[in-house]
Design an enzyme around this catalytic site. Structure first.
Site, mmCIF file in Angstrom:
data_model
loop_
_atom_site.group_PDB
_atom_site.id
_atom_site.type_symbol
_atom_site.label_atom_id
_atom_site.label_comp_id
_atom_site.label_asym_id
_atom_site.label_seq_id
_atom_site.Cartn_x
_atom_site.Cartn_y
_atom_site.Cartn_z
ATOM 1 N N GLU A 43 -16.224 -20.320 3.268
ATOM 2 C CA GLU A 43 -17.428 -21.138 3.108
ATOM 3 C C GLU A 43 -17.076 -22.572 3.488
ATOM 4 O OE1 GLU A 43 -20.428 -22.274 -0.626
ATOM 5 O OE2 GLU A 43 -18.332 -21.787 -0.997
ATOM 6 N N LYS A 109 -26.917 -18.556 1.857
ATOM 7 C CA LYS A 109 -26.461 -18.329 0.483
ATOM 8 C C LYS A 109 -27.641 -18.291 -0.486
ATOM 9 C CE LYS A 109 -23.152 -20.402 -2.806
ATOM 10 N NZ LYS A 109 -22.281 -21.592 -2.998
ATOM 11 N N CYS A 145 -19.386 -17.218 -1.962
ATOM 12 C CA CYS A 145 -18.864 -17.917 -3.132
ATOM 13 C C CYS A 145 -19.570 -17.541 -4.444
ATOM 14 C CB CYS A 145 -18.900 -19.425 -2.885
ATOM 15 S SG CYS A 145 -17.718 -20.354 -3.911
#
Length: 267
Positions: A43, A109, A145
């Site tokens: 990321e 995300k 993440c």
């Protein structure tokens, strides 16, 4: 046997997107040299957290993404790398670019890191869509993440046929955060009975202490490859590192037959 040779490309991103492109190309070349067909980068591989993201964000048809596409083309593999794209509301989107011989798409995300004193949603707009890709005949789910704390996303990958999820990350440092990382990555592999390749940023600077909180989530390293039975096959340390390993896609069916948690769901 169906295998996907996968590279976990752990590095420390700088604040300069051009500098990071050079690192991505160098690691992709090394990964391809070891036979990898999929290279996963962290990321925020475009530019690390802790700087204003608006000025570095670029659209998916911009020069930074095009340079990653060229890297994938030149080295004949699929690359997944974290970048930032402009959002219509003035924020940016935390985006994974996935590009290679048979794919060119992106994942935004979904779950934003509003935790441990950090508020990602102040500057980042959330995504909404589950995204999977096919690499060498193997279906791969995309996550980023903080998504790792939400098992439903990885089960959604499995429901769409994925046998591997990739998780680029820039994990926040702090007390017990490495324990969280190790526990959550293994749990998500078990929840969805699939492989999980979690690739983190290495922490900035040789004197970084990953047990101490930082203002921005700049990484703790410890990229990990976990099998569908929860076993850790590979784990990096805290410094930049390249891990290349074979993902045995056939193992997923065997584990799902033995532990049919996806079929046994009631909720």
């Amino acid at each position: 046997m169906t295998t996907l040779r996968t590279a976990l490309c752990q590095f420390t991103a700088s604040t300069d997107p051009e500098d990071n492109l050079r690192t991505i190309d160098e690691l992709a070349a090394r990964a391809a040299g070891e036979g990898a067909r999929l290279a996963v980068f962290p990321e925020a591989a475009m530019a690390r957290f802790g700087i204003p993201l608006g000025p570095v964000a670029q659209p998916l048809d911009g020069p930074w993404a095009d340079a990653v596409r060229e890297t994938a083309r030149r080295h004949r593999l699929t690359v997944v790398a974290g970048m930032f794209t402009p959002s219509p509301d003035g924020r940016v989107t935390n985006t994974l670019l996935a590009t290679g011989p048979d794919v060119d798409t992106a994942y935004d995300k979904i779950h934003l890191y509003d935790a441990f004193g950090f508020s990602e949603s102040d500057t980042v707009a959330p995504g909404e869509k589950v995204v999977t890709i096919d690499v060498e005949g193997v279906r791969v789910g995309l996550a980023t993440c903080y998504d790792v704390r939400f098992p439903e996303l990885f089960r959604a990958h499995a429901d769409e046929g994925a046998v591997l999820s990739v998780l680029p990350a820039s994990w926040g440092a702090g007390p017990s955060k490495l324990d969280h990382w190790r526990l959550l990555t293994r749990a998500r592999a078990l929840d969805a009975t699939l492989w999980l390749a979690a690739v983190g940023q290495a922490p900035p600077g040789p004197d970084a202490d990953i047990s101490q909180p930082t203002k921005a989530p700049t990484g703790i390293g410890h990229s990990v490859l976990v099998g569908p039975d929860g076993r850790v096959h590979e784990e990096a340390g805290e410094t930049p590192e390249l891990i290349v390993a074979d993902v045995d896609a056939d193992k997923v069916a065997k584990v799902r037959k033995a532990v049919a948690v996806l079929d046994n769901r009631r909720l």
